[in-house]
Design an enzyme around this catalytic site. Structure first.
Site, PDB file in Angstrom:
ATOM      1  N   ALA A  65       0.858  -1.183   0.000  1.00 17.86           N
ATOM      2  CA  ALA A  65       0.000   0.000   0.000  1.00 17.86           C
ATOM      3  C   ALA A  65       0.894   1.232   0.000  1.00 17.86           C
ATOM      4  CB  ALA A  65      -0.861   0.001   1.259  1.00 17.86           C
ATOM      5  N   GLU A 112      -0.830  -9.336  -1.093  1.00 14.44           N
ATOM      6  CA  GLU A 112      -2.265  -9.621  -0.963  1.00 14.44           C
ATOM      7  C   GLU A 112      -2.952  -9.631  -2.331  1.00 14.44           C
ATOM      8  OE1 GLU A 112      -2.636  -6.468   2.028  1.00 14.44           O
ATOM      9  OE2 GLU A 112      -3.622  -7.950   3.292  1.00 14.44           O
ATOM     10  N   GLU A 132       3.671  -5.330   7.196  1.00 12.97           N
ATOM     11  CA  GLU A 132       2.805  -4.384   7.922  1.00 12.97           C
ATOM     12  C   GLU A 132       3.174  -4.263   9.388  1.00 12.97           C
ATOM     13  OE1 GLU A 132       1.810  -6.656   5.728  1.00 12.97           O
ATOM     14  OE2 GLU A 132       0.252  -5.814   4.420  1.00 12.97           O
TER      15      GLU A 132
HETATM   16  N1  COA Z   1       4.491   3.248  -0.200  1.00 12.80           N
HETATM   17  C1  COA Z   1       4.912   4.438  -0.669  1.00 12.80           C
HETATM   18  N2  COA Z   1       6.112   4.594  -1.267  1.00 12.80           N
HETATM   19  C2  COA Z   1       6.904   3.521  -1.369  1.00 12.80           C
HETATM   20  C3  COA Z   1       6.535   2.258  -0.898  1.00 12.80           C
HETATM   21  C4  COA Z   1       5.261   2.137  -0.287  1.00 12.80           C
HETATM   22  N3  COA Z   1       4.789   0.974   0.148  1.00 12.80           N
HETATM   23  N4  COA Z   1       7.540   1.391  -1.133  1.00 12.80           N
HETATM   24  C5  COA Z   1       8.505   2.074  -1.754  1.00 12.80           C
HETATM   25  N5  COA Z   1       8.130   3.379  -1.896  1.00 12.80           N
HETATM   26  C6  COA Z   1       8.898   4.467  -2.513  1.00 12.80           C
HETATM   27  C7  COA Z   1       9.998   4.978  -1.594  1.00 12.80           C
HETATM   28  O1  COA Z   1       9.484   5.905  -0.670  1.00 12.80           O
HETATM   29  C8  COA Z   1      10.929   5.598  -2.609  1.00 12.80           C
HETATM   30  O2  COA Z   1      10.381   6.838  -3.013  1.00 12.80           O
HETATM   31  P1  COA Z   1      11.343   8.173  -3.102  1.00 12.80           P
HETATM   32  O3  COA Z   1      12.373   7.796  -4.139  1.00 12.80           O
HETATM   33  O4  COA Z   1      10.398   9.241  -3.558  1.00 12.80           O
HETATM   34  O5  COA Z   1      11.908   8.356  -1.742  1.00 12.80           O
HETATM   35  C9  COA Z   1      10.821   4.657  -3.805  1.00 12.80           C
HETATM   36  O6  COA Z   1       9.579   3.974  -3.655  1.00 12.80           O
HETATM   37  C10 COA Z   1      11.931   3.634  -3.881  1.00 12.80           C
HETATM   38  O7  COA Z   1      11.954   2.914  -2.661  1.00 12.80           O
HETATM   39  P2  COA Z   1      13.248   2.805  -1.714  1.00 12.80           P
HETATM   40  O8  COA Z   1      12.776   2.557  -0.314  1.00 12.80           O
HETATM   41  O9  COA Z   1      14.145   3.979  -1.926  1.00 12.80           O
HETATM   42  O10 COA Z   1      13.954   1.507  -2.326  1.00 12.80           O
HETATM   43  P3  COA Z   1      14.887   0.483  -1.557  1.00 12.80           P
HETATM   44  O11 COA Z   1      15.483  -0.392  -2.602  1.00 12.80           O
HETATM   45  O12 COA Z   1      15.813   1.198  -0.625  1.00 12.80           O
HETATM   46  O13 COA Z   1      13.898  -0.412  -0.644  1.00 12.80           O
HETATM   47  C11 COA Z   1      11.883  -1.665  -0.141  1.00 12.80           C
HETATM   48  C12 COA Z   1      12.901  -1.218  -1.234  1.00 12.80           C
HETATM   49  C13 COA Z   1      10.748  -2.384  -0.855  1.00 12.80           C
HETATM   50  C14 COA Z   1      12.582  -2.608   0.837  1.00 12.80           C
HETATM   51  C15 COA Z   1      11.370  -0.436   0.608  1.00 12.80           C
HETATM   52  O14 COA Z   1      10.927   0.518  -0.356  1.00 12.80           O
HETATM   53  C16 COA Z   1      10.219  -0.708   1.542  1.00 12.80           C
HETATM   54  O15 COA Z   1      10.418  -1.233   2.618  1.00 12.80           O
HETATM   55  N6  COA Z   1       8.990  -0.295   1.145  1.00 12.80           N
HETATM   56  C17 COA Z   1       7.823  -0.438   1.991  1.00 12.80           C
HETATM   57  C18 COA Z   1       7.319  -1.836   2.022  1.00 12.80           C
HETATM   58  C19 COA Z   1       6.136  -1.953   2.952  1.00 12.80           C
HETATM   59  O16 COA Z   1       6.239  -1.778   4.153  1.00 12.80           O
HETATM   60  N7  COA Z   1       4.971  -2.289   2.369  1.00 12.80           N
HETATM   61  C20 COA Z   1       3.774  -2.530   3.129  1.00 12.80           C
HETATM   62  C21 COA Z   1       2.979  -1.323   3.295  1.00 12.80           C
HETATM   63  S1  COA Z   1       1.559  -1.644   4.306  1.00 12.80           S
END
Ligand code: COA
Length: 258
Positions: A65, A112, A132
């Site tokens: 999300a 999901e 989450e």
């Molecule tokens: N919601 C909003 N933005 C997200 C996102 C999410 N779930 N997942 C990634 N992004 C965005 C980041 O904020 C970043 O944006 P920016 O460049 O404007 O700062 C971009 O996508 C790239 O992500 P980044 O975190 O820089 O890449 P990474 O390789 O360092 O890490 C992940 C990748 C997937 C490990 C990390 O992005 C992450 O943990 N995302 C969230 C996952 C999550 O908790 N999902 C469940 C949500 S309920």
């Protein structure tokens, strides 16, 4: 016409691509709305037999999300949003087969969505998780329910309690995905699978999907009764006649979805 997704038809296979690569295809409310609209379009399109769902770019299927939309949400807004027709449920009840083509991170709401699909295949660099818990919340789109039914309580519990990611090989071992392909072959192999399915009788495909889905929602007696009813409906179709005739005449059937 859509802003956050693309919709492409390749013969009898339609490909929906979540198209926010700079945000790792995170699901915001626009993606949900456009995904639901695309499914409505594809449900009415008799030329489309199978749908493939994927994410754009080579890093993520969907990283969950869109967390930036969580700010300002209240229990009331979240509950009513998830009680409305969601993209998760729209895929679940979509009558045609849907294949999740997982090309990278498949997290939270992304996992999901994949779980709501009928078949999941992934690239060898895919990563799956329900993170989450790291945000102090739990999944709301089936991550505790569909995941548990698919891979079992112990495995689902660990994913939901730790928020840790599992790799493609582990996902295969857990039965979370059906196939793992090298990243550069993922699309071709997925399309091969989708095309193979799309050549079957469309009505029988829909009935088979309904019957298999019913198995995890019913007891065995109810499920077997439902299967017989759906099996019987096949005998009202022209495609059943074509399938049987083609077999007896030793030729390939040509199904029309009638
Ligand atoms: N919601 C909003 N933005 C997200 C996102 C999410 N779930 N997942 C990634 N992004 C965005 C980041 O904020 C970043 O944006 P920016 O460049 O404007 O700062 C971009 O996508 C790239 O992500 P980044 O975190 O820089 O890449 P990474 O390789 O360092 O890490 C992940 C990748 C997937 C490990 C990390 O992005 C992450 O943990 N995302 C969230 C996952 C999550 O908790 N999902 C469940 C949500 S309920």
């Amino acid at each position: 016409m859509y802003e956050t997704i693309t919709l492409e038809k390749r013969g009898r296979v339609a490909v929906i691509t979540i198209n926010r690569p700079d945000k790792l295809n995170a699901l915001n409310s626009k993606v949900h709305a456009e995904g639901i609209a695309a499914l409505d379009e594809l449900r009415r399109d008799d030329d489309v037999v199978v749908v493939v769902l994927t994410g754009s770019g080579d890093r993520a299927f969907i990283a969950g999300a869109d967390i930036s939309e969580f700010e300002g949400q209240t229990p009331v807004t979240q509950r009513s949003q998830f009680q409305e027709r969601t993209l998760f449920n729209s895929i679940d009840i979509f009558p045609k087969p849907v294949i999740a083509m997982v090309n990278g991170f498949c997290l939270g709401g992304g996992n999901e969505l994949a779980l709501a699909c009928d078949i999941r295949v992934c690239s060898d660099n895919a990563k799956f998780g329900q993170p989450e818990i790291n945000l102090g919340i739990i999944p709301g789109g089936g991550g505790t329910q569909r995941l548990t039914r698919l891979i079992g309580e112990g495995r689902s519990m660990e994913m939901n309690l730790t928020g840790d990611m599992i790799d493609a090989e582990t996902a295969l071992k857990f039965g979370l995905v059906n196939h793992v392909f090298p990243a550069d072959q993922l699309e071709a192999e997925t399309m091969k699978l989708a095309e193979k399915i799309s050549e079957k009788a469309p009505i029988a495909l829909q009935l088979a999907k309904e019957a298999v889905k019913f198995a995890s929602r019913s007891n065995l007696d109810e499920g077997l009764r439902r299967e017989v009813d759906l099996f019987a409906i096949c005998f009202s179709t022209e495609d059943k006649q074509e399938g049987v005739s083609a077999f007896l005449e030793k030729r390939k059937p040509v199904f029309k979805g009638k």
